[in-house]
Design an enzyme around this catalytic site. Structure first.
Site, PDB file in Angstrom:
ATOM      1  N   CYS A 162      -0.680 -12.955  17.836  1.00  0.00           N
ATOM      2  CA  CYS A 162      -1.182 -11.987  16.855  1.00  0.00           C
ATOM      3  C   CYS A 162      -0.088 -11.295  16.050  1.00  0.00           C
ATOM      4  O   CYS A 162      -0.388 -10.580  15.085  1.00  0.00           O
ATOM      5  CB  CYS A 162      -2.026 -10.940  17.564  1.00  0.00           C
ATOM      6  SG  CYS A 162      -3.184 -11.637  18.761  1.00  0.00           S
TER       7      CYS A 162
ATOM      8  N   HIS B 281      -2.393  -2.275  14.227  1.00  0.00           N
ATOM      9  CA  HIS B 281      -2.841  -3.517  14.852  1.00  0.00           C
ATOM     10  C   HIS B 281      -4.326  -3.403  15.185  1.00  0.00           C
ATOM     11  O   HIS B 281      -5.103  -4.311  14.909  1.00  0.00           O
ATOM     12  CB  HIS B 281      -2.015  -3.799  16.103  1.00  0.00           C
ATOM     13  CG  HIS B 281      -2.254  -5.136  16.692  1.00  0.00           C
ATOM     14  ND1 HIS B 281      -2.013  -6.303  16.000  1.00  0.00           N
ATOM     15  CD2 HIS B 281      -2.731  -5.515  17.905  1.00  0.00           C
ATOM     16  CE1 HIS B 281      -2.325  -7.339  16.760  1.00  0.00           C
ATOM     17  NE2 HIS B 281      -2.768  -6.884  17.923  1.00  0.00           N
TER      18      HIS B 281
ATOM     19  N   HIS C 102     -10.151 -10.269  13.417  1.00  0.00           N
ATOM     20  CA  HIS C 102      -8.779 -10.491  13.858  1.00  0.00           C
ATOM     21  C   HIS C 102      -8.388 -11.909  13.453  1.00  0.00           C
ATOM     22  O   HIS C 102      -8.815 -12.888  14.067  1.00  0.00           O
ATOM     23  CB  HIS C 102      -8.675 -10.309  15.362  1.00  0.00           C
ATOM     24  CG  HIS C 102      -7.265 -10.260  15.865  1.00  0.00           C
ATOM     25  ND1 HIS C 102      -6.182 -10.700  15.134  1.00  0.00           N
ATOM     26  CD2 HIS C 102      -6.742  -9.809  17.053  1.00  0.00           C
ATOM     27  CE1 HIS C 102      -5.082 -10.537  15.820  1.00  0.00           C
ATOM     28  NE2 HIS C 102      -5.393  -9.998  16.990  1.00  0.00           N
TER      29      HIS C 102
END
Length: 638
Positions: free
Chosen positions: A159, A290, A340
């Site tokens: 990520c 995030h 995401h």
């Protein structure tokens, strides 16, 4: 001045193509949300089938792999803009740094299934060409004639991949390794990945509510984003979209999937990005978070933000009442709008933050309900006019990797980092015969039963680092960073995980095995064992990924992002990897089960004894495979 100026971009998200992919709402508007119930994930049997898919039509010819198509779409936009903004750019020294979490996973799923069904070799060969992690990267570059670019790297950093890629691009420009960088990332939705996150209880039963009370997780998305970077003093009049003025990276070294709940690792990355730019936290008005909307991540990130902005902010201006307190930075949780997007997340979120800087609009958050007092953050329900000079982008990933970027709307006055020499201090090699769980447990302090649950690749990597520590001492590794270089990475582990998915259904995958399917897991496990708290990630643009890791690690030492870096290459040489090599015409190239670990450092200690390492060393993807490439380099240079 040496900010990295963004002079072109390309983007795809569930919100659309180009600027639509990261559009900032008009003042007074709420945040648009593209997350919805996903029919494919529901058909697969997932209980939480919410996701955000990019448009079906991407403006490029559809190919066999969705991830490659997404990357091609973003690249085509960026390159078209560059043709106007910087004519003749193809004759310059190019650098390409692109990140992903799952790479060719969609094609790999089909390859695993066809292989299990006994498909003919001709059908398997076609799938095998797209099943490696690096396949979409190389396919997309070849579509635009960029596949032979000497300075190119493919980050497998989950990520945080595209945030790290942009940071590496800044460092390349700092030390004049190239004239122009294409940096960013991509990922496509897959049942393989969605099932794993659901098994880890990380996905939402509806829509994510970042920093909200009772939040229950994220929704996956897909997309791609590319930025073209040049040095401030070499932009040749090209218009500047925004500037990358600082970069920082760190590792939690606490847990392979869960964040350090104190937030200290992410805070260190954020503070490093500010220090790199020489920019005070008090002048940052926006944090691109995030914000996965999982209980632990958001609480951790809230603490990290508080730590970064703990220094006193400047007194209020003359228009404010004397007792007024300066406002904290607005927090923008963009994943709650587009899902995401994994390897694309950092780049897409940076573009959204930069759009807010340009528009002088503080973006709203797509988070409903009461905020969690254990995860405080300044979220806006609707877009507000606000002067914004800078934004701090934060990213975190599997393996405990953290990365941060400072984005500014005007020149920061930053000076480029001067490169320093890099030296090879020690190296160690192991084979499968050297992997002994008892010795590993004794050397690392990790319980034997936990070591037994690790996949073969992680055990090999740990064994190599244990052997390295035996030479230099564990204290010499503490605080270092680590870069893992892969050939075929976790391909055999992935097949084991996917076989269970196919046999039992997506709802019943093995949650303990899913983290090991991340190529970054091997770096994370070694970081935990030896407290490697510097930058960490994995790379693989081809079968010579081990040399790619050596180059990346040497570059980070050269630019003072770390004083010491471990370079690790491991190959489990399983049956799936061997078959893929045979099917793709590389079967004649040696593949062996084993691992190599190197320690690089800035301190020469004994210059007569230590070998200097070139951070611009050539990477050969046509030579020895995996860790064997490092062994050949050591034979020639060690």
């Amino acid at each position: 001045m040496s900010d990295a100026c963004v002079i072109a971009s390309g983007a795809v998200s569930a919100l659309g193509l180009g600027p639509l992919a990261y559009r900032v709402p008009e003042v007074g508007e709420p945040a648009p949300v593209a997350i919805a119930r996903d029919a494919e994930l529901a058909r697969a049997g997932l209980l939480r089938p919410f996701a955000a898919r990019a448009p079906a039509q991407l403006g490029v010819a559809a190919g066999a792999d969705r991830a490659a198509d997404l990357l091609k779409a973003a690249l085509s936009q960026a390159l078209a803009t560059l043709e106007d903004a910087r004519p003749g750019f193809r004759r310059e020294r190019l650098g390409i740094a692109l990140g992903t979490s799952s790479g060719g996973m969609l094609t790999a799923e089909r390859f695993f299934a066809a292989r299990a069904e006994g498909a003919p070799a001709s059908a398997l060969a076609e799938l095998a060409r797209g099943a490696a992690y690096f396949a979409p990267f190389n396919e997309a570059l070849a579509a635009f004639g960029l596949e032979r670019t000497p300075l190119r790297t493919h980050l497998l950093a989950a990520c945080a991949a595209s945030t790290l890629a942009i940071g590496l691009g800044l460092r390349w420009l700092d030390r004049d390794a190239c004239d122009l960088v294409l940096a960013g990332g991509y990922d496509a939705l897959s049942v393989f990945v969605a099932a794993g996150f659901e098994a880890l209880r990380a996905t939402s039963a509806s829509r994510p509510r970042p920093f909200g009370l009772g939040r229950d997780g994220m929704a996956l998305g897909e997309g791609a984003a590319i930025v073209a970077l040049v040095r401030e003093d070499r932009r040749r009049g090209a218009p500047v979209m925004f500037r990358v003025a600082g970069f920082g990276a760190s590792t939690d070294a606490v847990h392979i999937t869960a964040p350090d709940r104190t937030g200290s690792g992410l805070a260190r990355a954020g503070a490093a990005a500010l220090a790199d730019a020489g920019w005070p936290a008090s002048r940052v008005g926006l944090v691109s978070a995030h914000a996965t909307a999982t209980p632990y991540n958001d609480a951790m990130e809230s603490r990290a933000i508080a730590a970064v902005f703990a220094a006193p902010r400047p007194p209020p201006g003359p228009e404010a009442p004397p007792d007024a307190s300066p406002s904290p930075p607005v927090v923008h949780p963009f994943k709650a709008q587009i899902g995401h997007t994994l390897g694309a997340a950092g780049a897409l979120e940076s573009l959204a933050a930069a759009a807010a800087l340009r528009a002088s609009v503080a973006p709203p958050a797509a988070s409903e309900g009461e905020l969690d007092p254990d995860a405080p953050a300044l979220l806006l329900a609707r877009a507000e006019p606000r002067r914004l000079d800078a934004a701090l982008k934060l990213s975190a990933a599997f393996g405990g990797a953290n990365a941060a970027l400072l984005l500014t709307s005007s020149a920061s006055g930053r000076r480029p980092r001067r490169a320093r020499p890099v030296f090879l201090r020690a190296h160690a090699r192991v084979t499968s015969a050297d992997v002994d769980l008892g010795r590993l447990a004794e050397a690392t302090g990790i319980a034997r039963d936990r070591l037994a649950r690790l996949d073969a690749l992680c055990r090999l990597g740990l064994s190599a680092v244990v052997a390295l520590a035996a030479q230099v001492g564990a204290d010499a590794l503490r605080g270092a960073g680590i870069v893992a270089g892969h050939a075929l990475a976790t391909l055999d582990t992935n097949e084991v995980y996917d076989a269970r998915r196919r046999a039992r259904g997506a709802r019943f995958v093995e949650p303990r095995l899913f983290p090991a399917t991340s190529p970054n897991a091997i770096a994370g496990e070694c970081a935990i064992a030896y407290q490697l708290t510097g930058p960490s990630f994995a790379v693989s643009a081809g079968l010579g990924g081990a040399l790619e890791a050596l180059r990346a690690a040497a570059g980070l030492v050269a630019t003072s992002d770390a004083d010491r870096m471990v370079v690790l290459a491991a190959d489990d040489a399983g049956p799936v990897a061997r078959e893929l090599l045979d099917l793709t015409g590389a079967g004649g190239r040696s593949l062996a089960c084993g691992a190599v670990a190197l320690l690089l450092q800035a301190d020469p200690s004994d210059p007569a004894r230590l070998r200097e390492v070139d951070p611009d060393l050539p990477v050969d993807h046509e030579g020895p495979v995996g860790h064997l490439a490092l062994l050949r380099w050591l034979d020639r240079h060690g």
